[in-house]
Scaffold this motif. Structure first.
Motif, PDB file in Angstrom:
ATOM      1  N   ILE A   2       5.202  16.290  -4.665  1.00 61.27           N
ATOM      2  CA  ILE A   2       4.379  16.500  -3.484  1.00 61.27           C
ATOM      3  C   ILE A   2       3.408  15.343  -3.297  1.00 61.27           C
ATOM      4  N   ILE A   3       2.874  14.826  -4.400  1.00 62.45           N
ATOM      5  CA  ILE A   3       1.935  13.702  -4.310  1.00 62.45           C
ATOM      6  C   ILE A   3       2.623  12.481  -3.721  1.00 62.45           C
ATOM      7  N   THR A   5       5.197  12.497  -1.699  1.00 68.79           N
ATOM      8  CA  THR A   5       5.453  12.792  -0.288  1.00 68.79           C
ATOM      9  C   THR A   5       4.201  12.581   0.558  1.00 68.79           C
ATOM     10  N   VAL A   6       3.068  13.068   0.079  1.00 70.69           N
ATOM     11  CA  VAL A   6       1.809  12.891   0.806  1.00 70.69           C
ATOM     12  C   VAL A   6       1.451  11.411   0.893  1.00 70.69           C
ATOM     13  N   TYR A   9       3.683   9.762   3.443  1.00 67.34           N
ATOM     14  CA  TYR A   9       3.297  10.198   4.787  1.00 67.34           C
ATOM     15  C   TYR A   9       2.084   9.396   5.265  1.00 67.34           C
ATOM     16  N   ILE A  10       1.083   9.258   4.398  1.00 63.76           N
ATOM     17  CA  ILE A  10      -0.100   8.480   4.756  1.00 63.76           C
ATOM     18  C   ILE A  10       0.256   7.012   4.942  1.00 63.76           C
ATOM     19  N   LEU A  27      -5.032  12.629  10.527  1.00 61.04           N
ATOM     20  CA  LEU A  27      -4.916  13.586   9.428  1.00 61.04           C
ATOM     21  C   LEU A  27      -5.967  14.693   9.522  1.00 61.04           C
TER      22      LEU A  27
END
Length: 66
Positions: A2-3, A5-6, A9-10, A27
């Motif tokens: 998840i980290i 992916t985040v 995304y950023i 965001l």
């Protein structure tokens, strides 16, 4: 996972807007949109009621009013 992916995304948003300030503005709108959507569902009565079971989350079915 998840980290990563985040972070990606950023990174894509930074590349898209070319400034970190614009990315932070975009965001910050995500939680506000989620709150607004949940408020609209609650006001219209379309949100399901969540109840905590002894070991897991379950959803109580809503009864449709005619």
């Amino acid at each position: 996972m998840i980290i990563v992916t985040v972070f990606l995304y950023i990174a894509v948003l930074i590349l898209l807007f070319k400034t970190f300030k614009s990315t932070i503005i975009v965001l910050s709108k995500i939680p506000l949109g989620m709150v607004g959507a949940l408020a609209a569902l609650w006001i219209t009565g379309n949100i399901k009621q969540w109840a905590v079971d002894s070991k897991k989350w379950t959803v109580n079915s809503c009864q449709w009013k005619q």
